[in-house]
Design an enzyme around this catalytic site. Structure first.
Site, PDB file in Angstrom:
ATOM      1  CG  ASP A   1      -2.292   0.584   0.944  1.00  0.00           C
ATOM      2  OD1 ASP A   1      -2.349   1.811   0.781  1.00  0.00           O
ATOM      3  OD2 ASP A   1      -3.289  -0.157   0.900  1.00  0.00           O
TER       4      ASP A   1
ATOM      5  CG  HIS B   1      -5.460   3.567   0.916  1.00  0.00           C
ATOM      6  ND1 HIS B   1      -5.166   2.231   0.754  1.00  0.00           N
ATOM      7  CD2 HIS B   1      -6.762   3.716   0.538  1.00  0.00           C
ATOM      8  CE1 HIS B   1      -6.230   1.590   0.304  1.00  0.00           C
ATOM      9  NE2 HIS B   1      -7.219   2.469   0.161  1.00  0.00           N
TER      10      HIS B   1
ATOM     11  CB  SER C   1      -9.488   0.131   0.131  1.00  0.00           C
ATOM     12  OG  SER C   1      -8.979   0.402  -1.136  1.00  0.00           O
TER      13      SER C   1
END
Length: 483
Positions: free
Chosen positions: A78, A110, A340
């Site tokens: 990520d 994120h 996600s």
């Protein structure tokens, strides 16, 4: 040391351990399962925000069996790592910059939220809890949004799919190019790699498909988010929108696990591609909670313990760790929504499965997830809703039998077991006992005859859907009189 645990079954369960669970099992039709016992952490955000999405996958029942292990490593491909009191990072690599420091220099953190759902420290009385709260996190940086990226970084010159291929190989403990002409290799193989980067509108390149296959062969489970229909496209998707061009729909390795997002009732979230007739997404393996949309779109979840941000308003998202945009502090939490957020639920459960049974193969793990999934209303959501309890229970095959005399030289035996059904059974009389041929292969119960006034013994051999076999025996006093 863990703090005292809350067990839903109360004082009757005091002192029970995983090894004692066989005594608590009871037969139910043809499939016998452990009685539902639950464990819930004492973290305040678990109670106030996480209970809805963890409850939807029956996670408290799974936690009774396992909360993870430091021997289990979950890689997070990520945006990289940042310090957070709820996250424990170990090792890692930066394939965006091509160096061994996976610290996140960007604005959009994120990966911090994704990592918290997977393995934030649990049951410590602060913040929230991750699914596999005793597991290790390995950060692998493959993306940057904002910040000062360097022109010479591999991530500035190569497609994200290439960075992902390298990250997957690295997570699996395989040698791989770092983008600067050097070969790098992790010191150990991760049990699972989570990729919450799912909406790349490109066909699956050969290097990425090969990386998934090689990682699976090496024993690393690859879990990927399907992608959000509101990312990189108008909302709702236009009539000519073709979700089949999304990256993971073209990378259907037999062992790849692709995750879409649903609500707690199993309905596709508005941003999930399954929710729009022109945007159906092929190749979904399973669904997991992704958090409620705001105005039909993912993201925009309210902050918890962070400086206020009036643009972030959703209060029914997946609650996890967070660091505000463009900052490295404070260490706080937030609601957030998207596929996600769904994928790390699956990755965390895979960690629990591997903690309970390290010998599980990648195909076995996928089969267990698919076969134990709960039926839901969503059409096109793969096998259904992730079932943490069912998957963790099925990770091991255990068997015990209880036999008793029924009087008149007869007996009955009941099995108790875990594993993945359907099962096959073979019953045998070992000592002073014979099995009724009608029940010699019955998976729910067997009956037979025994020699009165002797100690009799019966054996059961059970095989589950994964081909695993367990054997158990029990002795009893054969009596003329009924019990």
């Amino acid at each position: 040391m863990l703090l005292p645990l809350i067990v839903a079954c109360g004082a009757a369960c005091d002192g029970e351990s995983e090894a004692d669970l066989d005594e608590l099992e009871a037969p139910a039709d043809d499939e016998v399962e452990v009685r539902s016992l639950t464990l819930e952490p004492n973290d305040p955000l678990y109670t106030s925000g996480q209970k809805w999405h963890y409850g939807a996958i029956l996670l408290p029942e799974a936690w009774w069996l396992s909360t993870g292990s430091p021997a289990v490593t979950i890689a997070v491909a990520d945006s990289g790592k940042l310090p957070h009191s709820e996250l424990t990072w170990a090792g890692g690599y930066d394939f965006f910059a091509g160096d061994p420091d996976p610290t996140d220099p960007g604005d959009y953190h994120h990966g911090i939220h994704v990592a918290g759902t997977i393995a934030a420290i649990g049951n410590n009385g602060v913040g929230g809890a991750g699914i596999c709260w005793n597991c290790q996190l390995r950060p692998i940086r493959v993306a940057q949004s904002g910040g000062n990226a360097q022109v010479g970084d591999p991530g500035m010159n190569e497609p994200t799919s290439t960075l992902l291929a390298r990250a997957i190989r690295y997570a699996a403990g395989l040698p791989t190019d770092n983008g600067r002409g050097q070969i790098v290799q992790a010191s150990s193989r991760a049990d699972v790699v989570n990729i919450s980067i799912g909406n790349l509108p490109s066909p699956c390149p050969v290097d990425l498909r090969n990386a998934v296959d090689e990682a699976s062969a090496a024993g690393t489970v690859v879990v990927a988010a399907a992608g959000n229909g509101d990312s990189g496209t108008t909302w709702p998707p236009s009539p000519d929108f073709d979700a089949s061009h999304y990256l993971w729909s073209k990378c259907q390795s037999p062992d790849l696990i692709v995750v879409t997002a649903v609500d707690e009732f199993g309905n596709a979230e508005p941003y999930a591609l399954q929710n729009n007739a022109v945007a159906k997404y092929a190749g979904i393996t399973i669904a997991a909670p992704g958090g409620s949309a705001v105005n039909g779109q993912a993201g925009q979840g309210a902050l918890i313990g962070c400086p206020p941000d009036p643009s972030q308003t959703g209060t029914h998202g997946v609650v996890s760790t967070w660091i505000p945009y463009g900052q490295t502090t404070p260490q706080c939490h937030r609601h957030w929504a998207g596929t996600s957020m769904a994928a790390p639920h699956v990755s965390g459960v895979v960690g629990l499965m591997r903690a309970r049974n390290p010998s599980l193969t990648v195909p076995q793990i996928k089969k267990i997830l698919v076969k134990t999934a709960k039926a839901i209303p969503c059409v096109g959501c793969g096998a259904g809703m992730l079932n943490a309890s069912g998957a963790v229970k099925a990770s091991t095959l255990t068997l015990s039998i209880t036999c008793e005399s029924t009087g008149g030289g007869g007996y009955s035996c009941l099995p108790s077991h875990t594993g993945l059904g359907p099962w096959t059974a073979v019953w045998q009389g070992v000592q002073n006992a014979a099995v009724n041929p009608t029940y010699a292969t019955n998976t729910a119960v067997t009956y037979g005859n025994c020699t009165v006034n002797t100690q009799a013994r019966v054996r059961a051999t059970f095989t589950d859907a994964l081909g695993r076999t367990a054997i158990a025996e029990d002795s009893f006093q054969c009596s003329q009189l009924p019990p």
